[in-house]
Design a protein around this motif. Structure first.
Motif, PDB file in Angstrom:
ATOM      1  N   HIS A   7      34.278  -6.967  64.532  1.00  0.00           N
ATOM      2  CA  HIS A   7      35.559  -7.039  65.183  1.00  0.00           C
ATOM      3  C   HIS A   7      35.787  -8.501  65.310  1.00  0.00           C
ATOM      4  CE1 HIS A   7      39.053  -6.500  67.529  1.00  0.00           C
ATOM      5  NE2 HIS A   7      38.605  -6.882  68.803  1.00  0.00           N
ATOM      6  N   GLN A  57      42.545  -5.234  62.377  1.00  0.00           N
ATOM      7  CA  GLN A  57      41.831  -5.593  63.549  1.00  0.00           C
ATOM      8  C   GLN A  57      41.911  -4.675  64.855  1.00  0.00           C
ATOM      9  OE1 GLN A  57      39.727  -7.878  63.891  1.00  0.00           O
ATOM     10  NE2 GLN A  57      39.789  -8.784  65.968  1.00  0.00           N
ATOM     11  N   SER A  78      36.522 -10.031  61.615  1.00  0.00           N
ATOM     12  CA  SER A  78      37.584  -9.594  61.173  1.00  0.00           C
ATOM     13  C   SER A  78      38.718 -10.727  61.804  1.00  0.00           C
ATOM     14  CB  SER A  78      38.194  -8.349  61.377  1.00  0.00           C
ATOM     15  OG  SER A  78      38.246  -7.832  62.692  1.00  0.00           O
ATOM     16  N   ALA A  79      38.501 -10.849  63.353  1.00  0.00           N
ATOM     17  CA  ALA A  79      39.479 -11.970  64.002  1.00  0.00           C
ATOM     18  C   ALA A  79      39.407 -13.145  63.543  1.00  0.00           C
ATOM     19  CB  ALA A  79      39.123 -11.611  65.266  1.00  0.00           C
TER      20      ALA A  79
END
Length: 292
Positions: free
Chosen positions: A108, A76, A111-112
């Motif tokens: 981003h 991340q 994935s968070a």
């Protein structure tokens, strides 16, 4: 000197011609705080994991989950750097407003969300005792309903990254219609047609609206369906919280749109998407199959 060096990037010059160094410092500190917070989160995962591993406090099954989370938090961070890099690349002979790639922004954010969901699921599994629910046909339907709804909420939140990345919230600031039409004329102006889904601000906003409305409709239908099924009190609470947060979130979204996307309200709307995803995940956890 560090502020002056960063002040030479294309964003301050091309996007805000009259920005002073003092004004730029505020943005710089926001970005710097985000980076430092991200690194602190990474350490909060990795350092305790190393300590618990050395102490032998992790079971065999838990070790796999811990390795996944620690690896993913590093991924991340790298993805965040890759995203920011896209906004600092000055393109030759280009007069476009410099911005981070909406694709990298979505990656981003996605994935968070995955990291958060995995962490929350692990925490719920450790803290909440599992219900032994009777495997009836209605319960199986409700479980599938909950899984599908959670997926819909996830993709709705993910689509918000494209809205933010393209400033699509500023294209049509009316609701329920977009301007004076239900379907805007410039919905499919890009060629090839598939490009509109990810790069046309009008289409991106339209898709986000449809996903948001579909999420609320699905959650409402699931709540009404669940009323016919005898469920534990905690599961009913999860359903009620999910419904309440869904309507709060759609209210925040519409308000953000009608008020021309004020930053505090937009940030609250983004936080609301995480709260809604949390409720959906909690419900999934409540309805999970009891191991034999």
């Amino acid at each position: 000197m560090l502020f002056i060096q960063d002040f030479q990037d294309p964003v301050p010059h091309l996007l805000n011609h009259e920005m002073t160094l003092t004004e730029f410092k505020f943005i710089w500190y926001m970005e710097y705080s985000h980076r430092m917070w991200g690194r602190a989160v990474g350490l909060a995962y990795i350092l305790p994991a190393i300590y618990f591993w050395k102490k032998g406090w992790l079971s065999r099954g838990t070790k796999g989950g811990v390795l996944f989370l620690c690896s993913f938090v590093c991924f991340q961070g790298l993805l965040g750097w890759y995203m920011v890099k896209s906004g600092l690349e000055e393109k030759a002979n280009s007069y476009d407003i410099p911005r981070v790639s909406q694709y990298r922004l979505a990656a981003h954010l996605g994935s968070a969300l995955v990291l958060y969901c995995a962490s929350l699921w692990g925490g719920l599994s450790m803290l909440l005792p599992q219900h032994k629910l009777p495997e009836t046909h209605q319960l199986l339907k409700l479980r599938r309903f909950a899984h599908g709804t959670a997926g819909l909420v996830f993709f709705t939140a993910l689509s918000g990254a494209f809205v933010a990345g393209l400033d699509a919230g500023l294209v049509y600031n009316s609701f329920p219609k977009m301007g004076d039409r239900w379907i805007p004329e410039d919905l499919l102006t890009f060629s090839p047609v598939l490009k509109n889904i990810f790069e046309n601000p009008t289409t991106v906003q339209f898709d986000h609206r449809i996903l948001g409305i579909s999420s609320v409709a699905a959650i409402t239908a699931m709540y009404l369906f669940s009323r016919k099924i005898p469920l534990p009190h905690r599961t009913k609470m999860a359903l009620t919280c999910l419904l309440a947060v869904a309507y709060l979130q759609v209210t925040l979204g519409i308000s953000t749109l009608l008020l021309y996307v004020p930053t505090p309200l937009a940030a609250t709307h983004q936080s609301g998407s995480l709260a809604l995803l949390s409720m959906a995940l909690w419900l999934m956890h409540e309805l999970r199959r009891f191991p034999k």
